[in-house]
Design an enzyme around this catalytic site. Sequence first.
Site, PDB file in Angstrom:
ATOM      1  N   GLU A  97       0.828  -1.202   0.000  1.00 51.94           N
ATOM      2  CA  GLU A  97       0.000   0.000   0.000  1.00 51.94           C
ATOM      3  C   GLU A  97       0.865   1.256   0.000  1.00 51.94           C
ATOM      4  O   GLU A  97       1.981   1.265   0.529  1.00 51.94           O
ATOM      5  CB  GLU A  97      -0.924  -0.009   1.219  1.00 51.94           C
ATOM      6  CG  GLU A  97      -1.982  -1.076   1.072  1.00 51.94           C
ATOM      7  CD  GLU A  97      -2.933  -1.163   2.257  1.00 51.94           C
ATOM      8  OE1 GLU A  97      -4.125  -1.339   2.030  1.00 51.94           O
ATOM      9  OE2 GLU A  97      -2.465  -1.058   3.403  1.00 51.94           O
ATOM     10  N   CYS A 110       3.610   8.368   1.356  1.00 55.38           N
ATOM     11  CA  CYS A 110       4.193   7.385   2.267  1.00 55.38           C
ATOM     12  C   CYS A 110       4.290   6.074   1.491  1.00 55.38           C
ATOM     13  O   CYS A 110       3.273   5.538   1.055  1.00 55.38           O
ATOM     14  CB  CYS A 110       3.282   7.237   3.485  1.00 55.38           C
ATOM     15  SG  CYS A 110       3.823   5.979   4.644  1.00 55.38           S
ATOM     16  N   CYS A 117       6.290  -7.398   6.749  1.00 57.77           N
ATOM     17  CA  CYS A 117       7.431  -6.927   7.544  1.00 57.77           C
ATOM     18  C   CYS A 117       7.787  -7.991   8.565  1.00 57.77           C
ATOM     19  O   CYS A 117       6.908  -8.623   9.150  1.00 57.77           O
ATOM     20  CB  CYS A 117       7.051  -5.626   8.261  1.00 57.77           C
ATOM     21  SG  CYS A 117       8.408  -4.924   9.218  1.00 57.77           S
ATOM     22  N   CYS A 121       6.181  -5.651  15.229  1.00 56.61           N
ATOM     23  CA  CYS A 121       5.724  -4.728  16.278  1.00 56.61           C
ATOM     24  C   CYS A 121       4.270  -5.071  16.613  1.00 56.61           C
ATOM     25  O   CYS A 121       3.463  -5.271  15.703  1.00 56.61           O
ATOM     26  CB  CYS A 121       5.839  -3.281  15.806  1.00 56.61           C
ATOM     27  SG  CYS A 121       7.514  -2.870  15.288  1.00 56.61           S
ATOM     28  N   CYS A 124       1.023  -3.103  15.156  1.00 60.36           N
ATOM     29  CA  CYS A 124       1.058  -2.743  13.739  1.00 60.36           C
ATOM     30  C   CYS A 124       0.423  -3.828  12.871  1.00 60.36           C
ATOM     31  O   CYS A 124       0.759  -5.009  13.007  1.00 60.36           O
ATOM     32  CB  CYS A 124       2.512  -2.527  13.328  1.00 60.36           C
ATOM     33  SG  CYS A 124       2.719  -2.331  11.556  1.00 60.36           S
ATOM     34  N   CYS A 352      -0.865   5.613  10.050  1.00 63.40           N
ATOM     35  CA  CYS A 352       0.313   4.921  10.517  1.00 63.40           C
ATOM     36  C   CYS A 352      -0.036   3.625  11.257  1.00 63.40           C
ATOM     37  O   CYS A 352      -0.881   3.615  12.129  1.00 63.40           O
ATOM     38  CB  CYS A 352       1.047   5.868  11.459  1.00 63.40           C
ATOM     39  SG  CYS A 352       2.736   5.436  11.641  1.00 63.40           S
TER      40      CYS A 352
HETATM   41  S1  SF4 Z   1       5.739  -0.686  12.731  1.00 67.14           S
HETATM   42 FE1  SF4 Z   1       5.014  -2.341  11.388  1.00 67.14          FE
HETATM   43  S2  SF4 Z   1       5.935  -1.950   9.379  1.00 67.14           S
HETATM   44 FE2  SF4 Z   1       7.065  -0.717  10.894  1.00 67.14          FE
HETATM   45  S3  SF4 Z   1       8.783  -2.030  11.528  1.00 67.14           S
HETATM   46 FE3  SF4 Z   1       7.125  -2.437  12.993  1.00 67.14          FE
HETATM   47  S4  SF4 Z   1       6.029  -4.215  12.130  1.00 67.14           S
HETATM   48 FE4  SF4 Z   1       7.306  -3.350  10.473  1.00 67.14          FE
END
Ligand code: SF4
Length: 363
Positions: A97, A110, A117, A121, A124, A352
């Site tokens: 995206e 962005c 990923c 985190c 996220c 975000c």
């Molecule tokens: S916030 Fe999301 S996209 Fe960014 S490093 Fe952490 S897991 Fe990856």
Amino acid sequence: MQTEENILNLYDSSLPELENIVQSWGQPAYRARQIYRQIYVNLADDPQAMTDLALTLREHLTTETRIGTLEVVRVQSADAGLTRKALFRLPGGAVVETVLMVYPDRATVCVSTQAGCAMGCDFCATGKLGLLRNLSPGEIVEQVLWAAREVKHLVPEASDSHPKLPQKLSNVVFMGMGEPFANYDRWWQAVERLHDPRGFNLGARNLTVSTVGLVPGILRLAEEKLPINLAISLHTAADTLRSEMMPVNRRYPIAVLMEATQTYIEKTNRRVSFEYVLLEGRNDSPEQATDLAKLVEGMLCHINLIPWNPVPGMPLSRSNRQRISTFQRILQDRGVACTVRVERGVEIAAACGQLAGVPVSSP
Ligand code: SF4
């Protein structure tokens, strides 16, 4: 004729590479400069639109190359059309995206650097996917060019109510899906391509990378000649909580991260932004604000407070206004530069931490 799989994507070539390619076709090198200008200045995505080239060369480009490989699956808009989120399918099937945000004084895109990923985190949406694959330089650049075309075409439509909107894309932030420093070489090639004064010509100060805190990447960026902006996702000043929120902290704990950040500041003399996503009852107490202020005291930095954006199925809540403003005041009272990020595109999951590459129903 080349097969679909190995056909040359022009977005993947730097200008010197393109000169070599064009010369291998028996054409003079200056033809490459014309093509490059067409792609990055005129934003051409069809060789037939490159009318300064001979018809035979345009035909050759049409059969032997392609300009871009991303397939637009859908584009959603919010904020009266000034926030637009595109879902792209990459060759191989993964999706990423890209979010364009147009403000009175700037137009920012962005972009994603990886599909999914690996950083995991816990607040996220992208982190839930795991890493699917790295993006190529061309796939990163293409998202920016999509946004540049959108600005060129969309801003006039919105201009009646917003007469002062920018006419050009002005900023690129590498804060979409993925961790840019985990795909450093390809990501940096994209940065250099976007900066190249012979082409897209975006100033280094208009480029910002955000990292989860991969220390080798921070130290490597400190050695680069191009002074792009650095944002680091911090989210708490406490190691135990940070390791819980961000597994990367077990590898690079806060003390190691801050040491690398200080090295970066000393080498570049540039201000760093720390991103701090505010989660109710988790990292938003007055005591945690005080600990954060102590951690960054005396550093050339700025704190960007980000009210957490909802992700379906995650048992987390965003901090309320009162807690956000108390948190901000504590930092400011201790002399720490601090702002609260303006929200954009929450309702289309473009904000975000919300990017997950899931096609959703029409707004
Ligand atoms: S916030 Fe999301 S996209 Fe960014 S490093 Fe952490 S897991 Fe990856």
